[in-house]
Structures are given as structure tokens and as C-alpha cells.
Design an enzyme around this catalytic site. Structure first.
Site, PDB file in Angstrom:
ATOM      1  N   GLY A  37      24.152  19.841  41.017  1.00 46.95           N
ATOM      2  CA  GLY A  37      23.542  18.678  41.670  1.00 46.95           C
ATOM      3  C   GLY A  37      24.632  17.705  42.117  1.00 46.95           C
ATOM      4  N   ASP A  57      22.776  17.875  29.102  1.00 48.59           N
ATOM      5  CA  ASP A  57      22.574  19.310  29.289  1.00 48.59           C
ATOM      6  C   ASP A  57      21.244  19.705  28.642  1.00 48.59           C
ATOM      7  OD1 ASP A  57      22.745  22.160  29.062  1.00 48.59           O
ATOM      8  OD2 ASP A  57      24.917  21.988  29.325  1.00 48.59           O
ATOM      9  N   VAL A  58      20.395  20.403  29.376  1.00 42.11           N
ATOM     10  CA  VAL A  58      19.071  20.754  28.832  1.00 42.11           C
ATOM     11  C   VAL A  58      19.139  21.793  27.717  1.00 42.11           C
ATOM     12  CG1 VAL A  58      17.659  20.199  30.856  1.00 42.11           C
ATOM     13  CG2 VAL A  58      18.691  22.492  30.667  1.00 42.11           C
ATOM     14  N   TYR A 144      20.049  35.210  36.020  1.00 44.73           N
ATOM     15  CA  TYR A 144      19.060  34.294  36.619  1.00 44.73           C
ATOM     16  C   TYR A 144      17.660  34.900  36.530  1.00 44.73           C
ATOM     17  CZ  TYR A 144      17.009  31.250  40.238  1.00 44.73           C
ATOM     18  OH  TYR A 144      16.235  30.348  40.931  1.00 44.73           O
ATOM     19  N   LYS A 148      14.804  33.571  34.014  1.00 45.92           N
ATOM     20  CA  LYS A 148      13.560  32.968  34.516  1.00 45.92           C
ATOM     21  C   LYS A 148      12.338  33.733  34.022  1.00 45.92           C
ATOM     22  CE  LYS A 148      14.943  29.526  37.239  1.00 45.92           C
ATOM     23  NZ  LYS A 148      14.449  28.142  37.159  1.00 45.92           N
ATOM     24  N   THR A 174      13.639  27.999  49.532  1.00 43.64           N
ATOM     25  CA  THR A 174      13.328  26.685  50.098  1.00 43.64           C
ATOM     26  C   THR A 174      14.626  26.027  50.570  1.00 43.64           C
ATOM     27  OG1 THR A 174      11.408  26.517  48.659  1.00 43.64           O
ATOM     28  CG2 THR A 174      12.243  24.458  49.561  1.00 43.64           C
ATOM     29  N   ARG A 185      24.165  29.582  49.626  1.00 39.79           N
ATOM     30  CA  ARG A 185      22.892  30.149  50.071  1.00 39.79           C
ATOM     31  C   ARG A 185      22.936  30.295  51.587  1.00 39.79           C
ATOM     32  NH1 ARG A 185      18.472  27.175  46.090  1.00 39.79           N
ATOM     33  NH2 ARG A 185      19.909  25.437  45.972  1.00 39.79           N
TER      34      ARG A 185
HETATM   35  P1  NAD Z   1      20.055  22.824  42.545  1.00 35.68           P
HETATM   36  O1  NAD Z   1      21.236  23.598  42.065  1.00 35.68           O
HETATM   37  O2  NAD Z   1      20.251  21.889  43.680  1.00 35.68           O
HETATM   38  O3  NAD Z   1      19.368  22.022  41.365  1.00 35.68           O
HETATM   39  C1  NAD Z   1      19.480  22.398  40.011  1.00 35.68           C
HETATM   40  C2  NAD Z   1      19.857  21.159  39.229  1.00 35.68           C
HETATM   41  O4  NAD Z   1      19.912  21.493  37.839  1.00 35.68           O
HETATM   42  C3  NAD Z   1      21.255  20.632  39.607  1.00 35.68           C
HETATM   43  O5  NAD Z   1      21.184  19.255  39.827  1.00 35.68           O
HETATM   44  C4  NAD Z   1      22.113  20.981  38.394  1.00 35.68           C
HETATM   45  O6  NAD Z   1      23.189  20.094  38.221  1.00 35.68           O
HETATM   46  C5  NAD Z   1      21.087  20.915  37.285  1.00 35.68           C
HETATM   47  N1  NAD Z   1      21.449  21.721  36.117  1.00 35.68           N
HETATM   48  C6  NAD Z   1      21.892  23.001  36.083  1.00 35.68           C
HETATM   49  N2  NAD Z   1      22.112  23.393  34.807  1.00 35.68           N
HETATM   50  C7  NAD Z   1      21.782  22.320  34.014  1.00 35.68           C
HETATM   51  C8  NAD Z   1      21.789  22.109  32.610  1.00 35.68           C
HETATM   52  N3  NAD Z   1      22.190  23.068  31.755  1.00 35.68           N
HETATM   53  N4  NAD Z   1      21.403  20.899  32.156  1.00 35.68           N
HETATM   54  C9  NAD Z   1      21.021  19.917  33.006  1.00 35.68           C
HETATM   55  N5  NAD Z   1      20.986  20.073  34.351  1.00 35.68           N
HETATM   56  C10 NAD Z   1      21.363  21.267  34.850  1.00 35.68           C
HETATM   57  O7  NAD Z   1      18.935  23.913  42.904  1.00 35.68           O
HETATM   58  P2  NAD Z   1      17.464  23.731  43.468  1.00 35.68           P
HETATM   59  O8  NAD Z   1      17.339  24.593  44.663  1.00 35.68           O
HETATM   60  O9  NAD Z   1      17.098  22.293  43.577  1.00 35.68           O
HETATM   61  O10 NAD Z   1      16.621  24.415  42.309  1.00 35.68           O
HETATM   62  C11 NAD Z   1      15.841  23.660  41.393  1.00 35.68           C
HETATM   63  C12 NAD Z   1      14.993  24.607  40.564  1.00 35.68           C
HETATM   64  O11 NAD Z   1      14.112  25.357  41.422  1.00 35.68           O
HETATM   65  C13 NAD Z   1      15.825  25.642  39.782  1.00 35.68           C
HETATM   66  O12 NAD Z   1      15.227  25.831  38.521  1.00 35.68           O
HETATM   67  C14 NAD Z   1      15.674  26.892  40.611  1.00 35.68           C
HETATM   68  O13 NAD Z   1      15.789  28.068  39.816  1.00 35.68           O
HETATM   69  C15 NAD Z   1      14.283  26.748  41.206  1.00 35.68           C
HETATM   70  N6  NAD Z   1      14.159  27.502  42.458  1.00 35.68           N
HETATM   71  C16 NAD Z   1      14.681  27.027  43.623  1.00 35.68           C
HETATM   72  C17 NAD Z   1      14.549  27.775  44.790  1.00 35.68           C
HETATM   73  C18 NAD Z   1      15.082  27.296  46.127  1.00 35.68           C
HETATM   74  O14 NAD Z   1      14.960  28.038  47.108  1.00 35.68           O
HETATM   75  N7  NAD Z   1      15.620  26.122  46.258  1.00 35.68           N
HETATM   76  C19 NAD Z   1      13.904  29.026  44.760  1.00 35.68           C
HETATM   77  C20 NAD Z   1      13.424  29.484  43.538  1.00 35.68           C
HETATM   78  C21 NAD Z   1      13.533  28.700  42.394  1.00 35.68           C
HETATM   79  N1  UDP Z   2      23.299  35.850  53.099  1.00 35.80           N
HETATM   80  C1  UDP Z   2      23.987  36.093  54.276  1.00 35.80           C
HETATM   81  N2  UDP Z   2      25.036  35.269  54.581  1.00 35.80           N
HETATM   82  C2  UDP Z   2      25.404  34.217  53.817  1.00 35.80           C
HETATM   83  C3  UDP Z   2      24.681  33.964  52.618  1.00 35.80           C
HETATM   84  C4  UDP Z   2      23.626  34.804  52.293  1.00 35.80           C
HETATM   85  O1  UDP Z   2      23.687  37.026  55.021  1.00 35.80           O
HETATM   86  O2  UDP Z   2      26.359  33.513  54.177  1.00 35.80           O
HETATM   87  C5  UDP Z   2      22.136  36.708  52.777  1.00 35.80           C
HETATM   88  C6  UDP Z   2      22.082  37.224  51.337  1.00 35.80           C
HETATM   89  O3  UDP Z   2      22.792  38.439  51.208  1.00 35.80           O
HETATM   90  C7  UDP Z   2      20.576  37.417  51.153  1.00 35.80           C
HETATM   91  C8  UDP Z   2      19.948  36.318  52.021  1.00 35.80           C
HETATM   92  O4  UDP Z   2      20.978  35.913  52.927  1.00 35.80           O
HETATM   93  O5  UDP Z   2      20.179  38.679  51.638  1.00 35.80           O
HETATM   94  C9  UDP Z   2      19.460  35.119  51.238  1.00 35.80           C
HETATM   95  O6  UDP Z   2      20.515  34.705  50.381  1.00 35.80           O
HETATM   96  P1  UDP Z   2      20.421  33.390  49.491  1.00 35.80           P
HETATM   97  O7  UDP Z   2      21.628  33.386  48.625  1.00 35.80           O
HETATM   98  O8  UDP Z   2      20.155  32.208  50.345  1.00 35.80           O
HETATM   99  O9  UDP Z   2      19.083  33.576  48.628  1.00 35.80           O
HETATM  100  P2  UDP Z   2      18.522  34.750  47.698  1.00 35.80           P
HETATM  101  O10 UDP Z   2      19.325  35.997  47.886  1.00 35.80           O
HETATM  102  O11 UDP Z   2      18.619  34.199  46.327  1.00 35.80           O
HETATM  103  O12 UDP Z   2      17.131  34.913  48.187  1.00 35.80           O
END
Ligand code: NAD
Ligand code: UDP
Length: 330
Positions: A37, A57-58, A144, A148, A174, A185
Site C-alpha cells: 500500500g 501487521d495483521v 496466494y 486464500k 479489478t 499487474r
Molecule cells: P494492494 O496490494 O493495493 O492492497 C493490499 C494492502 O494490504 C496493502 O496496502 C498492503 O500494504 C496491505 N498488507 C499486506 N500485507 C499486510 C499485512 N501482513 N498486514 C497489514 N497490511 C498488509 O492490493 P488490492 O488490489 O487493493 O487488494 C486488496 C485485497 O483484495 C487483497 O486481499 C487481495 O487479495 C484482494 N483481491 C484483489 C483483486 C484485485 O484485482 N485488485 C483481485 C482479487 C482479490
Molecule cells: N501480463 C502481461 N504483461 C504484463 C503483466 C501481466 O501480459 O506486463 C499477463 C499475465 O501473464 C496474466 C494477465 O496479464 O496472464 C493478468 O496478469 P495480472 O498479474 O494482472 O493478474 P492475474 O494473473 O493475477 O490475474
């Protein structure tokens, strides 16, 4: 005034959730260890009487008097979790257990952010909640995915044993403003690369698919799920069913960034899922929810945000995302 604890609140999704909760009158405690973050994500909230930031830390137990617990803390980008795999699993498992224990003690409702990664590289398409997934338990994504999956198990066992109030959401890819520009990503990589005039890195042949949801749609879904009837626990998919190849995404980013880009192919990371698309029938039925922001519109808003920040203020949280050479195709 309802009180919410948001773990991972300084992250991408967590910070938007804090904004949404504060806007509807919640008092918010944002707990984050700032691994992936960024302080700037909540800078505009600092100084408000109804907002508290706690750096912690959680994995370690925590205690607050709250009504709602939003369990979002966890590294979410492959480059980040592959860099700290053991602590990623511990964060998912212990972080979720600590949230559930707090929920049990206070009676607070616990919202758990799970992921489409519980489906792994799916053999069923699109993925409904009933699909049990195809996950490699010993591969580089397992820290991961399995973390999860175990967190979901903890939620449901806690409810069966203690009656804890739970809501489990499986989030599909997202994107939007406040994604860490160096999280590795695909959306953040493509936009950062396009804005900087660099080639867009395509892993593999770029024909793998993902379905991209804009952040405001997702947060709306979060809020509806948390407010749903007590006996509805999920798990529930939230995501945008529009499905795109990475090549299509690259061309869309190119068009909206307004500059010609070249594509550079790299090796496909191990266990990279081939296809992904949410079945959102359950969310439509239970919450009356469906996404409203088309990908092109969301990409434009995200490009604007990337142009507004100073990339130098965002050091990469892990060296993995900075070592694309290591992934280059043979
Ligand atoms: P992000 O990395 O921006 O946010 C995660 C946050 O958790 C960060 O601020 C990080 O510093 C904090 N964090 C990590 N480990 C920690 C710990 N041990 N203690 C306290 N804080 C900690 O990612 P995000 O995209 O905002 O994701 C948020 C949540 O949503 C995550 O649980 C992720 O698995 C889930 N999620 C996100 C997506 C997506 O596409 N963005 C998809 C699937 C699931
Ligand atoms: N990817 C890509 N180029 C990049 C980063 C990711 O082609 O610079 C691909 C990656 O291999 C995957 C998809 O994009 O097939 C989505 O990757 P991301 O890491 O965003 O999310 P996740 O794999 O966790 O869905």
C-alpha cells in the site's frame, strides 16, 4: 456512528473502501503495514476525526471496538506475493483468523476479500461459485491461491463453530486509480509503460484472457454484500464479465493513451491461468448488482490518474516487478 476496521486500508481497494465508508457516515480505522500500500492513498483522510491510521501487521492479533471488519490485507499482485511467499500465506491465514476472532469477540460482521484465484487455472468457464477450482498447491502462485482458499475455510469453520457473521467475496481482476504503478499487474504495467513511452510487455502469446472490473463498481458490490441479510454468507463472485485477451487490452490502452506503442513478448509465468471470467448470476440475484463502467471508460480514468502522479514517489515494493529480463522468452 457505525465503526469499521479496514485491514489493508492503505492499498488500492482498501483506500477506495475507506472513502466510501467515510462518505456514508462510518468511523474508519485503517490498519496496514504499508508493504504494497501507499501512505498517499489515504493522505487526504489524515486529520479527519472519523479516520484513524494504524501501522501494524495483521499476522499479529489486534483489538478494536468495531461493528464491521473488512479483511483486505494481503499482497495481491503475483510479483509481490512471489517475492514474499511465506509471509503471504501467513497474512492470508493468520490475518483472517485474527479478523474472525475479533468478530467473534465484538459481534462485528467480518467481510473477507477472497479471489478468483481460488479457481486456479479453471476448467469451467465462466466460473460460478460452485466450481471448486484447479489450483497447483506447490507452484509459485500457491502461497496466494492456497492461502486464500484456507482463509475461506477458516471463515466457514468459524461460522459453524462460533456463529461468526461472515461475508466472503471472490474478487476478479479489478483496476483503477491508486493501483501501485509498480505492482506488476497487467493494467498498471501497460498504462505505466504507455505513459512512459516504453514497449508494452506481453507475457506468452497474449491470448490468455481476463475480465476487468472498475474499482467503483467493485466497491459498490462490497457495500451491498456487507449489507445483505445475515444468513447470506457467500462466497460470491464480484467482477465484470467482459472478457479480453491481453493483446486486446494492450491495443485499448494504446488507443486511449494516444500514442503508438510496440509490444514486447516475454515468457509466460508458470501456472498463469489461461482464461478467467466471472459468472455473476448470484450477485445479480442476491444484491441486484452488476458492473456499469465499460473497460474503455475505466482505462481512460486510470490513465488520467497515472498521468497525475509522480512515479518516483512509488518505489517498487518488490524487486520482482523490476526484473522483467529474468522472465524473457528463451
Ligand atoms: P494492494 O496490494 O493495493 O492492497 C493490499 C494492502 O494490504 C496493502 O496496502 C498492503 O500494504 C496491505 N498488507 C499486506 N500485507 C499486510 C499485512 N501482513 N498486514 C497489514 N497490511 C498488509 O492490493 P488490492 O488490489 O487493493 O487488494 C486488496 C485485497 O483484495 C487483497 O486481499 C487481495 O487479495 C484482494 N483481491 C484483489 C483483486 C484485485 O484485482 N485488485 C483481485 C482479487 C482479490
Ligand atoms: N501480463 C502481461 N504483461 C504484463 C503483466 C501481466 O501480459 O506486463 C499477463 C499475465 O501473464 C496474466 C494477465 O496479464 O496472464 C493478468 O496478469 P495480472 O498479474 O494482472 O493478474 P492475474 O494473473 O493475477 O490475474
Amino acid at each position: 456512528m457505525p465503526r469499521s476496521l479496514v485491514t489493508g486500508g492503505a492499498g488500492f481497494l482498501g483506500s477506495h473502501l475507506c472513502d466510501s465508508l467515510l462518505a456514508s457516515g462510518h468511523e474508519v480505522i485503517c490498519l496496514d503495514n504499508l508493504f504494497t500500500g501507499h501512505r498517499d492513498n489515504v493522505k487526504h483522510l489524515q486529520g479527519r476525526k472519523d479516520f484513524t491510521f494504524v501501522e501494524a501487521d495483521v499476522v499479529e492479533p489486534f483489538d478494536f471496538e468495531v461493528d464491521f471488519i473488512w479483511n483486505l490485507a494481503c499482497p495481491a499482485a503475483p510479483g509481490h506475493y512471489r517475492y514474499k511467499p511465506v509471509s503471504t500465506t501467513m497474512t492470508s491465514v493468520m490475518g483472517t483468523l485474527n479478523c474472525l476472532e475479533l468478530g467473534r469477540r465484538t459481534g462485528a460482521r467480518v467481510f473477507h476479500a477472497s479471489t478468483s484465484e481460488v479457481y486456479g487455472d479453471p476448467e469451467v468457464h465462466p466460473q460460478p461459485e460452485s466450481y471448486r477450482g484447479c489450483v497447483n498447491p506447490i507452484g509459485p502462485r500457491a502461497c496466494y491461491d492456497e492461502g486464500k482458499r484456507c482463509a475461506e475455510t477458516l471463515c466457514f469453520d468459524h461460522r459453524r463453530m462460533h456463529g461468526t457473521s461472515i461475508k466472503v467475496v471472490r474478487i476478479f481482476n479489478t483496476y483503477g486509480p491508486r493501483m501501485h504503478p509498480y505492482d506488476g499487474r497487467v493494467v498498471s504495467n501497460f498504462i505505466r509503460q504507455a505513459v512512459c513511452g516504453e514497449p508494452l510487455t506481453i507475457y506468452g502469446d497474449g491470448m490468455q484472457t481476463r475480465s476487468f472490473c472498475y474499482v467503483s463498481d467493485l466497491i459498490d458490490g462490497f457495500r451491498r454484500l456487507m449489507d445483505s441479510r445475515e444468513d447470506f454468507t457467500g462466497p460470491m463472485n464480484l467482477g465484470n464479465p467482459g472478457e479480453f485477451t491481453m493483446i486486446e487490452l494492450a491495443r485499448l490502452v494504446e488507443r486511449h493513451a494516444g500514442r503508438h506503442v510496440t509490444l514486447e513478448h516475454r515468457a509466460l509465468p508458470k501456472d498463469d491461468p489461461t482464461r478467467r471470467q466471472p459468472d455473476i448470476a448470484l450477485a445479480k440475484k442476491e444484491l441486484g448488482w452488476q458492473p456499469t463502467v465499460p473497460l474503455a471508460e475505466g482505462i481512460v480514468r486510470t490513465i488520467e490518474w497515472f498521468r497525475s502522479i509522480n512515479l518516483a514517489d512509488y518505489p517498487p515494493p518488490s524487486p520482482y516487478v523490476m526484473q522483467p529480463e529474468a522472465q524473457k522468452a528463451g
